[in-house]
Write a protein that holds these residues in place. Structure first.
Motif, PDB file in Angstrom:
ATOM      1  N   ALA A   1       0.843  -1.187   0.000  1.00  0.00           N
ATOM      2  CA  ALA A   1       0.000   0.000   0.000  1.00  0.00           C
ATOM      3  C   ALA A   1       0.886   1.246   0.000  1.00  0.00           C
ATOM      4  O   ALA A   1       2.031   1.203   0.460  1.00  0.00           O
ATOM      5  CB  ALA A   1      -0.898  -0.003   1.227  1.00  0.00           C
ATOM      6  N   PRO A   2       0.379   2.370  -0.500  1.00  0.00           N
ATOM      7  CA  PRO A   2       1.203   3.589  -0.535  1.00  0.00           C
ATOM      8  C   PRO A   2       1.774   3.989   0.818  1.00  0.00           C
ATOM      9  O   PRO A   2       2.914   4.457   0.892  1.00  0.00           O
ATOM     10  CB  PRO A   2       0.218   4.647  -1.061  1.00  0.00           C
ATOM     11  N   SER A   3       1.000   3.823   1.901  1.00  0.00           N
ATOM     12  CA  SER A   3       1.527   4.173   3.231  1.00  0.00           C
ATOM     13  C   SER A   3       2.724   3.297   3.587  1.00  0.00           C
ATOM     14  O   SER A   3       3.692   3.763   4.199  1.00  0.00           O
ATOM     15  CB  SER A   3       0.432   4.027   4.286  1.00  0.00           C
ATOM     16  N   GLU A   4       2.675   2.014   3.208  1.00  0.00           N
ATOM     17  CA  GLU A   4       3.809   1.116   3.451  1.00  0.00           C
ATOM     18  C   GLU A   4       4.985   1.492   2.569  1.00  0.00           C
ATOM     19  O   GLU A   4       6.143   1.429   2.998  1.00  0.00           O
ATOM     20  CB  GLU A   4       3.413  -0.324   3.163  1.00  0.00           C
ATOM     21  N   GLN A   5       4.691   1.858   1.325  1.00  0.00           N
ATOM     22  CA  GLN A   5       5.763   2.265   0.419  1.00  0.00           C
ATOM     23  C   GLN A   5       6.525   3.458   0.995  1.00  0.00           C
ATOM     24  O   GLN A   5       7.756   3.517   0.928  1.00  0.00           O
ATOM     25  CB  GLN A   5       5.178   2.626  -0.942  1.00  0.00           C
ATOM     26  N   GLN A   6       5.780   4.410   1.566  1.00  0.00           N
ATOM     27  CA  GLN A   6       6.432   5.567   2.187  1.00  0.00           C
ATOM     28  C   GLN A   6       7.323   5.142   3.349  1.00  0.00           C
ATOM     29  O   GLN A   6       8.463   5.597   3.479  1.00  0.00           O
ATOM     30  CB  GLN A   6       5.382   6.550   2.685  1.00  0.00           C
ATOM     31  N   LEU A   7       6.791   4.271   4.207  1.00  0.00           N
ATOM     32  CA  LEU A   7       7.542   3.833   5.377  1.00  0.00           C
ATOM     33  C   LEU A   7       8.797   3.078   4.975  1.00  0.00           C
ATOM     34  O   LEU A   7       9.903   3.370   5.461  1.00  0.00           O
ATOM     35  CB  LEU A   7       6.661   2.943   6.255  1.00  0.00           C
ATOM     36  N   TYR A   8       8.642   2.119   4.076  1.00  0.00           N
ATOM     37  CA  TYR A   8       9.783   1.267   3.739  1.00  0.00           C
ATOM     38  C   TYR A   8      10.764   1.951   2.796  1.00  0.00           C
ATOM     39  O   TYR A   8      11.918   1.523   2.693  1.00  0.00           O
ATOM     40  CB  TYR A   8       9.285  -0.063   3.185  1.00  0.00           C
ATOM     41  N   ALA A   9      10.316   3.017   2.118  1.00  0.00           N
ATOM     42  CA  ALA A   9      11.267   3.824   1.354  1.00  0.00           C
ATOM     43  C   ALA A   9      12.282   4.457   2.301  1.00  0.00           C
ATOM     44  O   ALA A   9      13.449   4.642   1.944  1.00  0.00           O
ATOM     45  CB  ALA A   9      10.542   4.890   0.544  1.00  0.00           C
ATOM     46  N   LYS A  10      11.836   4.787   3.529  1.00  0.00           N
ATOM     47  CA  LYS A  10      12.782   5.265   4.536  1.00  0.00           C
ATOM     48  C   LYS A  10      13.808   4.173   4.850  1.00  0.00           C
ATOM     49  O   LYS A  10      14.996   4.449   5.008  1.00  0.00           O
ATOM     50  CB  LYS A  10      12.048   5.657   5.813  1.00  0.00           C
ATOM     51  N   GLY A  11      13.313   2.934   4.952  1.00  0.00           N
ATOM     52  CA  GLY A  11      14.228   1.827   5.184  1.00  0.00           C
ATOM     53  C   GLY A  11      15.249   1.706   4.078  1.00  0.00           C
ATOM     54  O   GLY A  11      16.443   1.469   4.323  1.00  0.00           O
ATOM     55  N   ALA A  12      14.797   1.874   2.818  1.00  0.00           N
ATOM     56  CA  ALA A  12      15.716   1.812   1.685  1.00  0.00           C
ATOM     57  C   ALA A  12      16.744   2.939   1.754  1.00  0.00           C
ATOM     58  O   ALA A  12      17.929   2.741   1.451  1.00  0.00           O
ATOM     59  CB  ALA A  12      14.931   1.893   0.376  1.00  0.00           C
ATOM     60  N   LEU A  13      16.291   4.124   2.168  1.00  0.00           N
ATOM     61  CA  LEU A  13      17.211   5.257   2.278  1.00  0.00           C
ATOM     62  C   LEU A  13      18.277   4.989   3.335  1.00  0.00           C
ATOM     63  O   LEU A  13      19.472   5.220   3.096  1.00  0.00           O
ATOM     64  CB  LEU A  13      16.414   6.516   2.611  1.00  0.00           C
ATOM     65  N   PHE A  14      17.848   4.492   4.487  1.00  0.00           N
ATOM     66  CA  PHE A  14      18.816   4.202   5.548  1.00  0.00           C
ATOM     67  C   PHE A  14      19.717   3.022   5.171  1.00  0.00           C
ATOM     68  O   PHE A  14      20.889   2.986   5.559  1.00  0.00           O
ATOM     69  CB  PHE A  14      18.095   3.925   6.861  1.00  0.00           C
ATOM     70  N   ALA A  15      19.175   2.066   4.424  1.00  0.00           N
ATOM     71  CA  ALA A  15      20.007   0.953   3.955  1.00  0.00           C
ATOM     72  C   ALA A  15      21.057   1.453   2.973  1.00  0.00           C
ATOM     73  O   ALA A  15      22.215   1.013   2.998  1.00  0.00           O
ATOM     74  CB  ALA A  15      19.135  -0.120   3.306  1.00  0.00           C
ATOM     75  N   SER A  16      20.660   2.374   2.105  1.00  0.00           N
ATOM     76  CA  SER A  16      21.590   2.914   1.108  1.00  0.00           C
ATOM     77  C   SER A  16      22.709   3.714   1.753  1.00  0.00           C
ATOM     78  O   SER A  16      23.810   3.820   1.201  1.00  0.00           O
ATOM     79  CB  SER A  16      20.837   3.808   0.124  1.00  0.00           C
ATOM     80  N   SER A  17      22.406   4.300   2.920  1.00  0.00           N
ATOM     81  CA  SER A  17      23.418   5.099   3.608  1.00  0.00           C
ATOM     82  C   SER A  17      24.048   4.360   4.789  1.00  0.00           C
ATOM     83  O   SER A  17      24.727   4.961   5.625  1.00  0.00           O
ATOM     84  CB  SER A  17      22.813   6.428   4.079  1.00  0.00           C
ATOM     85  N   TYR A  18      23.784   3.050   4.893  1.00  0.00           N
ATOM     86  CA  TYR A  18      24.477   2.138   5.816  1.00  0.00           C
ATOM     87  C   TYR A  18      24.198   2.407   7.288  1.00  0.00           C
ATOM     88  O   TYR A  18      25.045   2.142   8.142  1.00  0.00           O
ATOM     89  CB  TYR A  18      26.005   2.150   5.570  1.00  0.00           C
ATOM     90  N   VAL A  19      23.008   2.888   7.613  1.00  0.00           N
ATOM     91  CA  VAL A  19      22.669   3.131   9.023  1.00  0.00           C
ATOM     92  C   VAL A  19      21.284   2.594   9.370  1.00  0.00           C
ATOM     93  O   VAL A  19      20.664   3.046  10.329  1.00  0.00           O
ATOM     94  CB  VAL A  19      22.754   4.645   9.369  1.00  0.00           C
ATOM     95  N   ILE A  20      20.794   1.629   8.611  1.00  0.00           N
ATOM     96  CA  ILE A  20      19.446   1.137   8.884  1.00  0.00           C
ATOM     97  C   ILE A  20      19.378   0.449  10.244  1.00  0.00           C
ATOM     98  O   ILE A  20      18.310   0.394  10.866  1.00  0.00           O
ATOM     99  CB  ILE A  20      18.964   0.176   7.765  1.00  0.00           C
ATOM    100  N   ASN A  21      20.483  -0.054  10.747  1.00  0.00           N
ATOM    101  CA  ASN A  21      20.461  -0.666  12.082  1.00  0.00           C
ATOM    102  C   ASN A  21      20.056   0.345  13.150  1.00  0.00           C
ATOM    103  O   ASN A  21      19.360   0.007  14.112  1.00  0.00           O
ATOM    104  CB  ASN A  21      21.819  -1.290  12.412  1.00  0.00           C
ATOM    105  N   LEU A  22      20.472   1.598  12.986  1.00  0.00           N
ATOM    106  CA  LEU A  22      20.117   2.636  13.957  1.00  0.00           C
ATOM    107  C   LEU A  22      18.639   3.011  13.833  1.00  0.00           C
ATOM    108  O   LEU A  22      17.979   3.300  14.834  1.00  0.00           O
ATOM    109  CB  LEU A  22      21.003   3.866  13.759  1.00  0.00           C
ATOM    110  N   TRP A  23      18.114   3.026  12.617  1.00  0.00           N
ATOM    111  CA  TRP A  23      16.689   3.289  12.410  1.00  0.00           C
ATOM    112  C   TRP A  23      15.853   2.193  13.050  1.00  0.00           C
ATOM    113  O   TRP A  23      14.866   2.455  13.734  1.00  0.00           O
ATOM    114  CB  TRP A  23      16.406   3.382  10.913  1.00  0.00           C
ATOM    115  N   LEU A  24      16.254   0.956  12.841  1.00  0.00           N
ATOM    116  CA  LEU A  24      15.523  -0.169  13.429  1.00  0.00           C
ATOM    117  C   LEU A  24      15.645  -0.174  14.950  1.00  0.00           C
ATOM    118  O   LEU A  24      14.715  -0.605  15.641  1.00  0.00           O
ATOM    119  CB  LEU A  24      16.054  -1.486  12.854  1.00  0.00           C
TER     120      LEU A  24
END
Length: 660
Positions: free
Chosen positions: A98-121
């Motif tokens: 759903a679009p709301s999930e796409q928005q949320l997980y796009a943040k995950g992709a951004l943090f994954a791309s910048s190598y700090v998704i562990n801190l977001w999680l």
């Protein structure tokens, strides 16, 4: 997931196969390996071993480390395949989520791309009402972020260590000290704030440091001359197998339990220093292990989005379906290894000049961030009024939380904090007592109090049962002693208050054995539940006008906010998110609770299940409203419509207000 050593060791390639095999088997549910997730810990030790060995060899040759060359090599090895998976996952998510999930997980992709998704999680993991992490297709990037943070800092650390203690024993001492301190803090944090121990890279440093220790010449020379090195290697295999078979995700991990896979991996790495046909290296060198180990990085990257999206599209995925997912994962892994990972890693043009590899790293990182931001913006434009209404329904706080989020005590809090709803001064005082399943009833109860000029006082604590039973907190990964202390003090305050009525509600299905939410460990038996419930209700009844125990609400098979939003996005009916009544309710728990209240003076059992279910089904939507914000917390807008029914069921003729 790691760099190649200066001299190839087939046993390490085979060890990678064991690590990724455990992770994939665990996530695919295709093997009885409850501890398969610890394959990540094996990778951490391997990384520490190979990177430390390579860097120490370079320091030994030149006295320093060419940092730009090192970072360029890491970039060529890790980033191209990583960006490919991020991009494909984002594109697939546009059609599945759903679009709301796409928005949320796009943040995950951004943090994954910048190598700090562990801190977001890490931040996300402390939010009780955060979206289910199991649906996050970028969740597995946390371990890659931890590794990349390790690669960033480890060369400088080793150079500093060499300046402080240039002799081999001094380096070993420093690495040992790092491992000891990191492990001690990690073990402590596992018991008090487990997500920090799990996601925070300094508290995983001990695993890399152990790998670094066994890579040192001192350790390898000892192992190569140790006559029992083959037996040590087989012991390492046994330790890893024991961890795979006995550890589960409900255990307090990493903590002391992580010593099993870490020690096992270290023993295997040391054993391989002595080339012996009697050791496990002969097994790990077999072609299936070598082929799987070669693809291990790509397999790790692809397996998680494949199984996440497959289970979203087909919630009741069969074994055949999971095998098909495995084939898809292997196919994608081979293609990305053959046409992306290997060509870039081995590119002579890129490796000839470090600046080219670093430029590639900057380009890929920027591209990943840009793709993630673009996906988020596209999703925001896709949110229609119906999607927005579902998202707002799920996000709206209960009446108690609207006063103050602190009205629901946090996990670590032991001192009760009462909050008042309705009239400030009233002839009638009602207490609402329980956990988050009491909190969601604060919304209709507040409307009842306002309509009748009553006062409602809440005593609420997350994940804490009113029944006096031993509880285990899955977030703290330990016995929930804070609940016992809070309950005792809250009941004393309620007794001092002498209310006209106490309404008790709790998430029974998270405490007692049941068939609708029974995949949790540490659930008490129904007999223990009945005894603990009867004790608490009896104590409450001694100082209250009456005590009302509300039957627990149904538990849905899916997170309704996301399921309904997906169905709207995909042009399907919201009825696909309905749950059969027999799968949402365990009648045995209700009968146990009714029996516990039987014969207690001034105690009643009230069943409001018909507000959520008909004879056969528990719908996701009723009268155009989302019934639950997730699987089992009532959505606040729907809860507000239940005031009349709740008043009639609990208070009957005691009230002046009338409802339709």
């Amino acid at each position: 997931m790691t760099a190649a050593a200066s001299s190839f060791r087939p046993d390490i390639e085979g060890l990678r196969a064991i690590a990724v095999g455990g992770v994939v088997a665990f996530h695919f549910g295709m093997s009885d390996l409850p501890g398969g997730f610890i394959g990540v810990d094996i990778f951490f030790v391997i990384s520490g071993y190979l990177i430390t060995r390579h860097l120490m060899q370079e320091i030994g040759r030149s006295g320093t480390v060419d940092l730009w060359r090192f970072y360029g090599r890491r970039a060529r090895r890790l980033l191209p395949a990583s960006l490919l998976v991020i991009a494909v996952t984002l594109v697939a998510g546009y059609f599945i989520l759903a679009p709301s999930e796409q928005q949320l997980y796009a943040k995950g992709a951004l943090f994954a791309s910048s190598y700090v998704i562990n801190l977001w999680l890490l931040r996300w993991s402390f939010d009780y009402f955060a979206a289910d992490t199991a649906s996050n297709p970028f969740l597995h990037f946390w371990s890659l972020s931890v590794e990349e943070q390790f690669y960033l800092l480890w060369p400088a650390f080793l150079l500093l260590a060499m300046r402080l203690r240039p002799d081999p024993r001094g380096i070993a001492l420093i690495l040992g000290l790092v491992a000891a301190v990191s492990f001690a803090v990690s073990a402590w944090m596992t018991s008090v704030a487990q997500p920090w121990a799990f996601y925070f890279s300094p508290l995983r440093a001990w695993e890399f440091a152990v790998g670094g220790l066994v890579s040192l010449g001192l350790a390898e020379r000892w192992a190569s001359g140790f006559r029992f090195s083959p037996a040590m290697g087989w012991t390492g295999i046994a330790l890893i197998a024991t961890a795979y078979l006995s550890v589960s995700e409900t255990d307090p991990f990493p903590g002391f339990i992580a010593l099993l896979p870490v020690a096992g991996t270290a023993m295997l790495l040391l054993s391989g220093a002595r080339q012996s046909a009697m050791g496990p290296a002969s097994l790990l060198s077999l072609p299936p292990f070598q082929w799987t180990g070669k693809l291990s990085y790509s397999l790790y990257l692809w397996h998680w989005p494949v199984i996440v999206y497959a289970t979203i599209l087909w919630p009741d995925l069969t074994l055949t379906g999971r095998l098909a997912c495995l084939l898809v994962t292997v196919g994608l892994s081979y293609l990305s290894y053959r046409f992306v990972e290997d060509p870039v890693r081995l590119s002579g043009w890129l490796s000839a000049v470090s600046l080219r590899s670093l430029g590639l790293a900057a380009l890929l990182t920027s591209l990943g961030v840009a793709l993630s931001f673009g996906a988020s913006q596209l999703a925001a434009h896709s949110v229609d009024p119906d999607q927005k209404r579902i998202a707002e329904s799920a996000a709206r706080s209960s009446s108690a939380r609207q006063i103050d989020t602190g009205c629901v005590a946090s996990l670590e809090q032991t001192t009760p904090r009462s909050c008042s709803l309705g009239a400030a001064q009233s002839r009638k005082t009602i207490v609402l007592f329980g956990d988050s399943h009491a909190d969601h009833w604060s919304t209709p109860l507040a409307k009842i109090a306002e309509a009748n000029n009553w006062r409602v006082v809440t005593y609420l604590k997350s994940s804490c049962s009113v029944a006096a039973v031993p509880t285990w907190n899955v977030r703290l990964m330990r016995a929930y002693s804070e609940c016992d202390a809070w309950r005792q003090m809250a009941m004393k305050e309620i007794a001092d208050l002498k209310p006209d009525a106490v309404i008790v509600a709790q998430f029974s299905y998270s405490y007692v054995e049941n068939d609708v939410n029974g995949d949790l460990d540490h659930l008490v038996t129904r007999d223990v539940w009945a005894d603990g419930l009867r004790w608490s209700l009896s104590a409450l009844s001694e100082t209250s006008g009456e005590v009302v125990l509300l039957r627990d609400v149904p538990v849905h098979k899916s997170y309704l906010d996301r399921c309904v939003a997906r169905s709207l996005w995909q042009g399907r009916s919201s009825s696909v998110c309905d749950t059969p009544r027999q799968e949402a309710i365990d009648e045995r728990v209700s009968k146990t609770e009714q029996a516990a209240t039987s014969g207690l003076r001034g105690v009643r059992y009230v069943d409001l299940t018909e507000l959520f279910c008909n004879e056969t089904t528990c719908p996701a939507m009723i009268d155009g409203k989302l019934t639950f914000r997730d699987r089992h917390h009532i959505a606040t807008p729907y809860a507000a419509t239940l005031a009349g029914s709740m008043q009639r069921a609990i208070f009957g003729n005691q009230v002046a207000a009338r409802w339709p």
